[in-house]
Motif scaffolding. Structure first.
Motif, PDB file in Angstrom:
ATOM      1  N   ARG A  33       0.650  -1.580  -0.117  1.00  0.00           N
ATOM      2  CA  ARG A  33       0.193   0.124   0.089  1.00  0.00           C
ATOM      3  C   ARG A  33       1.008   1.165   0.371  1.00  0.00           C
ATOM      4  O   ARG A  33       0.305   2.351  -0.963  1.00  0.00           O
TER       5      ARG A  33
ATOM      6  N   GLN B 199      -7.459   0.807 -12.870  1.00  0.00           N
ATOM      7  CA  GLN B 199      -6.196   0.164 -13.236  1.00  0.00           C
ATOM      8  C   GLN B 199      -6.931  -0.124 -15.169  1.00  0.00           C
ATOM      9  O   GLN B 199      -6.293   0.476 -15.995  1.00  0.00           O
TER      10      GLN B 199
ATOM     11  N   SER C  33      -9.411  -2.248  -9.426  1.00  0.00           N
ATOM     12  CA  SER C  33      -8.749  -2.742  -9.816  1.00  0.00           C
ATOM     13  C   SER C  33      -9.404  -2.525 -11.588  1.00  0.00           C
ATOM     14  O   SER C  33      -8.635  -2.287 -12.216  1.00  0.00           O
TER      15      SER C  33
ATOM     16  N   ARG D 259      -3.973  -8.160  -3.258  1.00  0.00           N
ATOM     17  CA  ARG D 259      -5.142  -8.463  -3.588  1.00  0.00           C
ATOM     18  C   ARG D 259      -5.291 -10.535  -3.583  1.00  0.00           C
ATOM     19  O   ARG D 259      -5.729 -10.963  -2.916  1.00  0.00           O
TER      20      ARG D 259
ATOM     21  N   ARG E 136     -13.034  -2.053  -0.345  1.00  0.00           N
ATOM     22  CA  ARG E 136     -12.870  -2.781  -1.743  1.00  0.00           C
ATOM     23  C   ARG E 136     -11.811  -3.595  -2.327  1.00  0.00           C
ATOM     24  O   ARG E 136     -11.836  -4.323  -1.267  1.00  0.00           O
TER      25      ARG E 136
HETATM   26  P1  TMP Z   1      -8.391   4.014   0.584  1.00  0.00           P
HETATM   27  O1  TMP Z   1      -7.771   2.852   0.988  1.00  0.00           O
HETATM   28  O2  TMP Z   1      -8.746   5.311   0.809  1.00  0.00           O
HETATM   29  O3  TMP Z   1      -9.405   3.426   0.041  1.00  0.00           O
HETATM   30  O4  TMP Z   1      -7.773   4.034  -0.961  1.00  0.00           O
HETATM   31  C1  TMP Z   1      -7.548   3.386  -1.926  1.00  0.00           C
HETATM   32  C2  TMP Z   1      -6.874   4.241  -2.835  1.00  0.00           C
HETATM   33  O5  TMP Z   1      -6.326   3.544  -3.886  1.00  0.00           O
HETATM   34  C3  TMP Z   1      -8.372   4.547  -4.025  1.00  0.00           C
HETATM   35  O6  TMP Z   1      -8.120   5.628  -4.760  1.00  0.00           O
HETATM   36  C4  TMP Z   1      -8.311   3.625  -5.241  1.00  0.00           C
HETATM   37  C5  TMP Z   1      -7.148   3.101  -5.378  1.00  0.00           C
HETATM   38  N1  TMP Z   1      -7.287   1.529  -5.899  1.00  0.00           N
HETATM   39  C6  TMP Z   1      -7.293   0.939  -7.090  1.00  0.00           C
HETATM   40  O7  TMP Z   1      -6.438   2.302  -7.415  1.00  0.00           O
HETATM   41  N2  TMP Z   1      -7.061   0.032  -7.906  1.00  0.00           N
HETATM   42  C7  TMP Z   1      -7.545  -1.007  -6.086  1.00  0.00           C
HETATM   43  O8  TMP Z   1      -7.343  -2.299  -6.583  1.00  0.00           O
HETATM   44  C8  TMP Z   1      -7.643  -0.858  -4.965  1.00  0.00           C
HETATM   45  C9  TMP Z   1      -8.325  -1.812  -4.185  1.00  0.00           C
HETATM   46  C10 TMP Z   1      -7.812   0.797  -4.272  1.00  0.00           C
END
Ligand code: TMP
Length: 205
Positions: free
Chosen positions: A51, A104, A100, A73, A95
């Protein structure tokens, strides 16, 4: 033993996912169920490293970013999600794979099918029983955030617009798995709508 329920929360940043997942987990617990509340990316020791790398580390390509989320994941499913479900516990995650596909696949332009295949490979095909999509105009959601923005929060409005559209398109294509709710509604109304959808998924007692 019956497998636990697997429920994911999806939506843009600032849509209220953590508030609603916490409320749902509490309700399930009050019904006497054992609930594991978790999140992606980062809810394992390895995940915390991934992360930090993907959100605040050096610039990485879109493919590297997709692989880091997929690695998080895969490990999350192997070590947290699947073991809990197999013990009969419910899993409520902030999430999962649809993030993703939206961020992505569509946001970064890698292709929704390819990124979905990558995540399905990473998770050996594990899909949630229910995905709650908290839908919100990204301009509103991003305005609600506090703290230092991460890499994705710094990305342009156009990316966040594509992310929202992709979440909605996936929900429309798979209404059996998704529940879409307007995240501008009062939080207690949203929570009640979620409980209404979850109730029939629970085994009769
Ligand atoms: P959050 O923990 O505040 O929800 O932030 C997670 C960030 O990560 C959010 O901006 C979205 C991004 N993210 C992706 O781009 N792809 C992913 O697969 C996941 C799980 C999160």
């Amino acid at each position: 033993m019956t497998r636990g329920l697997f429920i994911s929360f999806e939506g843009g940043d600032g849509a209220g996912k953590s508030t609603q997942s916490r409320a749902l987990a509490q309700w399930l617990t009050d019904l006497g169920r054992t609930v594991v509340r978790t999140f992606e990316p980062g809810d394992t020791a390895l995940g915390a490293v991934l992360r930090q790398a993907v959100q605040h580390g050096e610039e990485v390509s879109a493919r590297t970013e997709a692989l880091l989320y997929a690695a998080d994941r895969a490990h999350h499913v192997d070590t947290v999600v699947r073991p809990a479900l197999e013990r009969g516990q419910d899993v409520v995650t902030d999430r999962y794979l649809d993030s993703s596909v939206a961020y992505q696949g569509a946001g970064r332009g890698l292709g929704v099918e390819e990124v979905e295949r990558l995540s399905l490979w990473a998770t050996e095909g594990l899909l949630p029983d229910l995905t709650v999509l908290l839908d919100l105009d990204p301009a509103v959601g991003l305005g609600r955030l506090t703290g230092t923005p991460d890499r994705m929060e710094r990305a342009g409005d156009e990316l966040h617009r594509r992310v929202r559209e992709t979440f909605l398109a996936r929900a429309e294509a798979d209404s059996g798995r998704f529940l879409v709710l307007d995240a501008t509604r009062p939080a207690d109304e949203v929570a009640e709508a979620i409980r209404t959808r979850v109730r029939p998924l629970l085994p009769a007692v």
